[in-house]
Write a protein that holds these residues in place. Structure first.
Motif, mmCIF file in Angstrom:
data_model
loop_
_atom_site.group_PDB
_atom_site.id
_atom_site.type_symbol
_atom_site.label_atom_id
_atom_site.label_comp_id
_atom_site.label_asym_id
_atom_site.label_seq_id
_atom_site.Cartn_x
_atom_site.Cartn_y
_atom_site.Cartn_z
ATOM 1 N N LYS A 149 -7.992 0.630 -14.277
ATOM 2 C CA LYS A 149 -6.623 0.836 -13.785
ATOM 3 C C LYS A 149 -6.485 0.210 -12.402
ATOM 4 C CE LYS A 149 -5.601 4.102 -16.934
ATOM 5 N NZ LYS A 149 -4.953 3.662 -18.127
ATOM 6 N N SER A 150 -5.298 -0.235 -12.092
ATOM 7 C CA SER A 150 -5.002 -0.729 -10.753
ATOM 8 C C SER A 150 -4.827 0.469 -9.827
ATOM 9 C CB SER A 150 -3.730 -1.557 -10.770
ATOM 10 O OG SER A 150 -3.384 -1.934 -9.457
ATOM 11 N N VAL A 151 -5.323 0.353 -8.616
ATOM 12 C CA VAL A 151 -5.249 1.476 -7.675
ATOM 13 C C VAL A 151 -4.347 1.175 -6.472
ATOM 14 C CG1 VAL A 151 -7.495 2.400 -8.338
ATOM 15 C CG2 VAL A 151 -7.367 0.701 -6.512
ATOM 16 N N PHE A 152 -3.494 0.155 -6.594
ATOM 17 C CA PHE A 152 -2.633 -0.199 -5.481
ATOM 18 C C PHE A 152 -1.462 0.759 -5.310
ATOM 19 C CE2 PHE A 152 -4.661 -4.347 -6.267
ATOM 20 C CZ PHE A 152 -5.250 -4.489 -5.016
ATOM 21 N N THR A 153 -1.063 1.409 -6.383
ATOM 22 C CA THR A 153 0.004 2.405 -6.305
ATOM 23 C C THR A 153 -0.434 3.634 -7.099
ATOM 24 O OG1 THR A 153 1.114 1.606 -8.293
ATOM 25 C CG2 THR A 153 1.809 0.621 -6.199
ATOM 26 N N TYR A 154 0.304 4.703 -7.007
ATOM 27 C CA TYR A 154 -0.052 5.905 -7.772
ATOM 28 C C TYR A 154 0.448 5.839 -9.209
ATOM 29 C CZ TYR A 154 4.647 7.442 -6.417
ATOM 30 O OH TYR A 154 5.992 7.529 -6.220
ATOM 31 N N TRP A 155 0.933 4.685 -9.620
ATOM 32 C CA TRP A 155 1.332 4.448 -11.007
ATOM 33 C C TRP A 155 0.090 4.232 -11.881
ATOM 34 C CZ3 TRP A 155 3.008 -0.929 -12.933
ATOM 35 C CH2 TRP A 155 3.439 -0.869 -14.256
ATOM 36 N N TYR A 156 -0.947 3.587 -11.319
ATOM 37 C CA TYR A 156 -2.226 3.314 -11.992
ATOM 38 C C TYR A 156 -2.062 2.604 -13.335
ATOM 39 C CZ TYR A 156 -3.838 6.696 -8.548
ATOM 40 O OH TYR A 156 -4.082 7.361 -7.380
ATOM 41 N N PRO A 157 -1.411 1.423 -13.348
ATOM 42 C CA PRO A 157 -1.251 0.710 -14.623
ATOM 43 C C PRO A 157 -2.589 0.117 -15.082
ATOM 44 C CG PRO A 157 -0.515 -0.669 -12.828
ATOM 45 C CD PRO A 157 -0.847 0.679 -12.225
ATOM 46 N N PRO A 158 -2.735 -0.116 -16.364
ATOM 47 C CA PRO A 158 -3.961 -0.759 -16.851
ATOM 48 C C PRO A 158 -4.023 -2.203 -16.338
ATOM 49 C CG PRO A 158 -2.373 -0.537 -18.627
ATOM 50 C CD PRO A 158 -1.808 0.193 -17.443
ATOM 51 N N ILE A 159 -5.204 -2.639 -15.955
ATOM 52 C CA ILE A 159 -5.375 -3.980 -15.401
ATOM 53 C C ILE A 159 -5.872 -4.967 -16.456
ATOM 54 C CG2 ILE A 159 -7.762 -3.861 -14.575
ATOM 55 C CD1 ILE A 159 -4.872 -4.975 -12.400
ATOM 56 N N ALA A 160 -6.310 -4.458 -17.606
ATOM 57 C CA ALA A 160 -6.872 -5.323 -18.647
ATOM 58 C C ALA A 160 -5.890 -6.390 -19.155
ATOM 59 C CB ALA A 160 -7.402 -4.487 -19.799
ATOM 60 N N PRO A 161 -4.607 -6.078 -19.352
ATOM 61 C CA PRO A 161 -3.704 -7.151 -19.793
ATOM 62 C C PRO A 161 -3.638 -8.314 -18.803
ATOM 63 C CG PRO A 161 -2.696 -5.035 -20.211
ATOM 64 C CD PRO A 161 -3.931 -4.775 -19.380
ATOM 65 N N LEU A 162 -3.574 -8.011 -17.503
ATOM 66 C CA LEU A 162 -3.545 -9.077 -16.504
ATOM 67 C C LEU A 162 -4.847 -9.868 -16.528
ATOM 68 C CD1 LEU A 162 -2.190 -10.590 -14.210
ATOM 69 C CD2 LEU A 162 -3.081 -8.858 -12.638
ATOM 70 N N ARG A 163 -5.963 -9.189 -16.624
ATOM 71 C CA ARG A 163 -7.258 -9.894 -16.695
ATOM 72 C C ARG A 163 -7.340 -10.766 -17.947
ATOM 73 N NH1 ARG A 163 -10.302 -8.588 -12.444
ATOM 74 N NH2 ARG A 163 -10.344 -6.467 -11.647
ATOM 75 N N THR A 164 -6.704 -10.329 -19.029
ATOM 76 C CA THR A 164 -6.666 -11.128 -20.257
ATOM 77 C C THR A 164 -5.834 -12.390 -20.039
ATOM 78 O OG1 THR A 164 -6.931 -9.142 -21.598
ATOM 79 C CG2 THR A 164 -6.065 -11.100 -22.710
ATOM 80 N N PHE A 165 -4.685 -12.250 -19.388
ATOM 81 C CA PHE A 165 -3.857 -13.425 -19.096
ATOM 82 C C PHE A 165 -4.586 -14.404 -18.180
ATOM 83 C CE2 PHE A 165 -0.064 -10.530 -19.910
ATOM 84 C CZ PHE A 165 0.086 -10.989 -21.209
ATOM 85 N N ILE A 166 -5.359 -13.889 -17.240
ATOM 86 C CA ILE A 166 -6.142 -14.753 -16.357
ATOM 87 C C ILE A 166 -7.156 -15.543 -17.184
ATOM 88 C CG2 ILE A 166 -7.879 -14.778 -14.515
ATOM 89 C CD1 ILE A 166 -6.303 -12.367 -13.291
ATOM 90 N N PHE A 167 -7.860 -14.860 -18.078
ATOM 91 C CA PHE A 167 -8.838 -15.554 -18.921
ATOM 92 C C PHE A 167 -8.154 -16.611 -19.795
ATOM 93 C CE2 PHE A 167 -10.866 -15.974 -23.076
ATOM 94 C CZ PHE A 167 -12.059 -16.570 -22.678
ATOM 95 N N ILE A 168 -7.051 -16.262 -20.420
ATOM 96 C CA ILE A 168 -6.326 -17.217 -21.274
ATOM 97 C C ILE A 168 -5.869 -18.420 -20.452
ATOM 98 C CG2 ILE A 168 -4.234 -17.574 -22.650
ATOM 99 C CD1 ILE A 168 -4.569 -14.609 -23.562
#
Length: 175
Positions: free
Chosen positions: A129-148
């Protein structure tokens, strides 16, 4: 002749995928800007900021940025120092590009593809999860887009490398 046809089909497929991706992700600018405008209105007009208003546009912009690398490479839009390069003949440019591909591009992109794969797999495996805000969204989709994005950049780089080698050897464009 069958090999040339297969290579030509592969190169055109790589070009088409990166062209499509570049055309598709440009619309994410409007999405990110819209979310940002909405968040500004929520915050300053209604005094009701959202949890995701800060982080979501950053994630969208990051995905857009990475997914467009192959497109930008296809259209020769990356920054290049043309002080000497611009004075070279087309064949010398192809030789120069071939050498720099082997010396710089492949080691750097090879490392990035390896690392981004590991980061992506780890993010999905542990539910990062992202820890920049208290929303804590999953970071895996962004990491997937980076890999793609890195993978598409690598494929476009390989396509250009083939074209450069062909031009350096034969003295004529491949396609």
């Amino acid at each position: 002749m069958e090999v040339c046809g297969n290579v030509n089909t592969l190169l055109k497929t790589i070009d088409s995928v990166n062209e499509w991706m570049g055309q598709a992700v440009k619309w994410l600018v409007i999405v990110a800007a819209g979310i940002t405008c909405f968040e500004v209105a929520q915050r300053y007009i209604f005094n009701r900021p959202t949890m995701q208003g800060y982080e979501l546009p950053i994630m969208i912009a990051g995905a857009m940025y990475c997914l467009s690398w192959g497109y930008v490479h296809k259209h020769k839009g990356h920054v290049r120092v043309d002080v000497f390069y611009g004075r070279f003949s087309d064949r010398t440019k192809a030789i120069f590009d071939t050498v720099l591909f082997l010396v710089l591009f492949m080691p750097v992109i090879g490392f990035l593809i390896f690392q981004s794969w590991n980061w992506m797999v780890r993010a999905w495996r542990i539910g990062e999860k992202s820890v920049f805000t208290y929303w804590y969204p999953p970071i895996a989709p962004l990491r997937t887009f980076i890999f793609i994005g890195i993978a598409l950049f690598l494929l476009q780089g390989l396509a250009q490398f083939f074209r450069d080698v062909y031009f350096a050897v034969k003295g004529e464009r491949y396609d």
